[in-house]
Design a protein around this motif. Structure first.
Motif, short mmCIF file in Angstrom:
data_model
loop_
_atom_site.label_atom_id
_atom_site.label_comp_id
_atom_site.label_asym_id
_atom_site.label_seq_id
_atom_site.Cartn_x
_atom_site.Cartn_y
_atom_site.Cartn_z
N GLN A 1 -31.07 -27.47 -19.99
CA GLN A 1 -31.75 -26.55 -19.06
C GLN A 1 -32.38 -25.47 -19.93
O GLN A 1 -31.80 -24.41 -20.15
CB GLN A 1 -30.75 -25.92 -18.09
N TYR B 1 -33.85 -19.28 -7.16
CA TYR B 1 -34.28 -20.68 -7.20
C TYR B 1 -35.73 -20.75 -6.74
O TYR B 1 -36.08 -20.16 -5.71
CB TYR B 1 -33.36 -21.48 -6.26
N ASP C 1 -38.32 -27.31 -10.57
CA ASP C 1 -37.59 -26.45 -9.61
C ASP C 1 -36.62 -25.55 -10.37
O ASP C 1 -35.40 -25.67 -10.25
CB ASP C 1 -36.88 -27.29 -8.54
N SER D 1 -35.50 -21.04 -16.00
CA SER D 1 -34.48 -21.96 -16.48
C SER D 1 -34.81 -23.33 -15.88
O SER D 1 -34.50 -23.61 -14.72
CB SER D 1 -33.09 -21.49 -16.04
N ILE D 2 -35.43 -24.16 -16.68
CA ILE D 2 -36.20 -25.27 -16.10
C ILE D 2 -35.46 -26.60 -15.93
O ILE D 2 -34.51 -26.92 -16.65
CB ILE D 2 -37.48 -25.54 -16.94
N HIS E 1 -23.28 -14.03 -6.44
CA HIS E 1 -24.00 -15.30 -6.53
C HIS E 1 -25.40 -15.12 -7.09
O HIS E 1 -26.17 -14.28 -6.60
CB HIS E 1 -24.06 -15.92 -5.12
N LYS F 1 -21.70 -27.19 -5.91
CA LYS F 1 -21.32 -26.29 -4.82
C LYS F 1 -19.84 -25.96 -4.89
O LYS F 1 -19.25 -25.54 -3.90
CB LYS F 1 -21.69 -26.92 -3.47
N GLU G 1 -22.49 -19.76 -15.42
CA GLU G 1 -23.21 -20.32 -16.55
C GLU G 1 -23.24 -19.25 -17.64
O GLU G 1 -23.59 -18.10 -17.38
CB GLU G 1 -24.62 -20.75 -16.15
N TYR H 1 -25.13 -18.30 -20.86
CA TYR H 1 -26.36 -18.62 -21.59
C TYR H 1 -26.18 -18.14 -23.03
O TYR H 1 -26.38 -16.96 -23.33
CB TYR H 1 -27.56 -17.91 -20.98
N1 THG Z 1 -28.90 -23.73 -13.64
C1 THG Z 1 -29.80 -23.24 -14.51
N2 THG Z 1 -30.95 -23.86 -14.77
C2 THG Z 1 -31.24 -25.03 -14.16
C3 THG Z 1 -30.35 -25.58 -13.22
C4 THG Z 1 -29.14 -24.91 -12.98
N3 THG Z 1 -32.39 -25.67 -14.45
C5 THG Z 1 -32.57 -27.02 -14.03
C6 THG Z 1 -32.02 -27.28 -12.65
N4 THG Z 1 -30.65 -26.78 -12.57
C7 THG Z 1 -32.86 -26.57 -11.64
N5 THG Z 1 -32.59 -27.01 -10.31
C8 THG Z 1 -31.71 -26.37 -9.46
C9 THG Z 1 -31.51 -26.94 -8.23
C10 THG Z 1 -30.64 -26.34 -7.33
C11 THG Z 1 -30.01 -25.17 -7.68
C12 THG Z 1 -30.20 -24.61 -8.91
C13 THG Z 1 -31.08 -25.20 -9.80
C14 THG Z 1 -29.10 -24.48 -6.72
N6 THG Z 1 -29.39 -24.58 -5.43
C15 THG Z 1 -28.54 -24.07 -4.38
C16 THG Z 1 -28.87 -24.82 -3.11
O1 THG Z 1 -29.90 -25.47 -3.05
O2 THG Z 1 -28.06 -24.78 -2.20
C17 THG Z 1 -28.61 -22.57 -4.18
C18 THG Z 1 -29.94 -21.97 -4.19
C19 THG Z 1 -29.91 -20.49 -3.82
O3 THG Z 1 -28.84 -19.92 -3.62
O4 THG Z 1 -30.99 -19.90 -3.71
O5 THG Z 1 -28.13 -23.86 -7.10
O6 THG Z 1 -28.27 -25.34 -12.20
N7 THG Z 1 -29.53 -22.10 -15.13
#
Ligand code: THG
Length: 369
Positions: free
Chosen positions: A62, A94, A107, A121-122, A176, A198, A203, A205
């Motif tokens: 990531q 996000y 995303d 963070s891709i 969060h 979930k 994390e 970094y």
């Molecule tokens: N953490 C970090 N970077 C990332 C990811 C990560 N980069 C790649 C990838 N994961 C990016 N995609 C996502 C997809 C979903 C979520 C986080 C990154 C996520 N979604 C929750 C949901 O959909 O329910 C909450 C979203 C929110 O609360 O707004 O957590 O994991 N550093």
């Protein structure tokens, strides 16, 4: 079948690579031109640890795309159709990145450090290339780079206890998707409450790749009383929880409305935000497909296939299954599918496996859990 991945600077190793090898990693996926660990040989144990205990994941793949300079704020807003004017330093949001057709091309989590400094963070696509091209074409005064930052995720019900043991009790108050700057002796890092599960977690970094093994060992040590073990972004838990996998659940035509990301899309952002004009039209016309859950009737766990199964009704092809797994918590074969808008939760359908075999299935709402 057994093979090796050729040595090449184009296949980058994570700073945690040596540690993951020591801890028994057995498989990797290429992700952002880096090796992302995907298993340590016991998928069920790795799942159980995430649901009931705590796991540590090498998610250095990531990668961070840093956008800094006087126009950073402007560029970041142009890159995503999520309204960012209320965003404050110290939060991660996000976001969906879309191209001009409104198709999702990444995303990421967007971390705001300051008015003039952000990280994306891709997910697995080249945002360095994309953001530099857009910055130049729009004439923005920014500097864009991929800094030396490598996330290590700690996920599961005991994640907070592990991170508190490692960094101090204060971390319990991080909310969060918020982050703080920290240091563990001489290991510089950012601590965020986030992660691709979930089950709760953090994390870290890491901001100095020379300290990868040291950080891994320290986390392992702090996690010992909680029986921490190595793991990876978990394919089963993420399907149960309905987390999106860009590039897996999305294809070259997927827009955010199809995959339940409408919460992160604001159609009233300025017209110069990339993709928003297309998204307004897509929204007004109505989407043609949507992402639903699917229960696949089979009394035993189905094997994994990396080829999409078709979802069909009679002779009509409704769409495809983009991910599937046996769910230990639901005791069913479950999946995510991208199907025609005519197909609705509750519908009985069939799935056609790539070997031609048919199984009965039923569509359902997401998330499963
Ligand atoms: N953490 C970090 N970077 C990332 C990811 C990560 N980069 C790649 C990838 N994961 C990016 N995609 C996502 C997809 C979903 C979520 C986080 C990154 C996520 N979604 C929750 C949901 O959909 O329910 C909450 C979203 C929110 O609360 O707004 O957590 O994991 N550093």
């Amino acid at each position: 079948m057994s093979f090796n991945i050729s040595e090449s600077p184009r296949v980058r190793r994570s700073p945690f690579f040596d540690s993951t090898i020591e801890d028994g990693v057995v498989s990797f996926l290429p992700y952002n031109k880096m090796l992302l660990p995907t298993g340590y040989g016991d998928p069920r144990a790795e799942y159980e640890r995430l649901i009931k205990g705590v796991a540590m994941w090498d998610v250095a793949a990531q990668r961070q795309i840093q956008i800094s300079g006087p126009d950073a704020c402007k560029l970041v807003q142009v890159l995503t159709p999520r309204k960012l004017d209320q965003m404050t330093p110290g939060v991660g949001w996000y976001t969906a990145i879309c191209n001009h057709a409104g198709t999702i091309i990444n995303d990421p989590v967007l971390l705001k450090h300051a008015e003039d400094k952000y990280w994306f963070s891709i997910a697995d696509s080249d945002m360095l290339l994309w953001s530099r091209a857009i910055a130049h074409e729009r004439g923005f005064n920014v500097t864009i780079c991929e800094p030396d930052v490598s996330p290590l995720a700690i996920q599961g019900p005991y994640a907070e206890d592990v991170v508190a043991a490692l960094l101090g009790e204060e971390i319990r108050s991080i909310r969060h998707f918020r982050f703080e700057y920290g240091e563990l002796d001489t290991i510089p890092m950012i601590v965020a409450r986030s992660g691709w599960s979930k089950q709760g977690g953090f994390e870290l970094y890491l901001m100095n790749s020379a300290k990868g093994s040291e950080l891994w060992q320290r986390v392992k040590q702090a996690g010992k009383p909680f029986d921490i073990g190595p793991g990876c972004p978990n394919p089963t838990e993420r399907i149960e929880s309905g987390l999106l996998s860009y590039g897996g659940d999305t294809d070259d035509e997927t827009n955010p409305f199809e995959v339940r990301l409408e919460r992160y899309i604001h159609l009233d952002v300025p017209d110069d935000v990339i993709g928003v004009q297309a998204l307004r039209k897509i929204y007004a016309d109505g989407v043609r497909r949507h992402q639903l859950g699917i229960f696949i009737n089979s009394d035993k766990p189905l094997g994994y296939s990396n080829q999409y199964s078709q979802v069909i009704a009679g002779s009509e092809v409704l769409g495809k299954i983009t991910a599937q797994s046996w769910s230990p918590r639901l005791k069913k074969n479950i999946g995510l599918c991208l199907v025609s808008i005519e197909a609705q939760p509750g519908d009985d359908v069939m799935i056609k496996l790539h070997n031609g075999y048919h199984l009965e299935a039923q569509l359902t709402v997401l998330p499963f859990l």
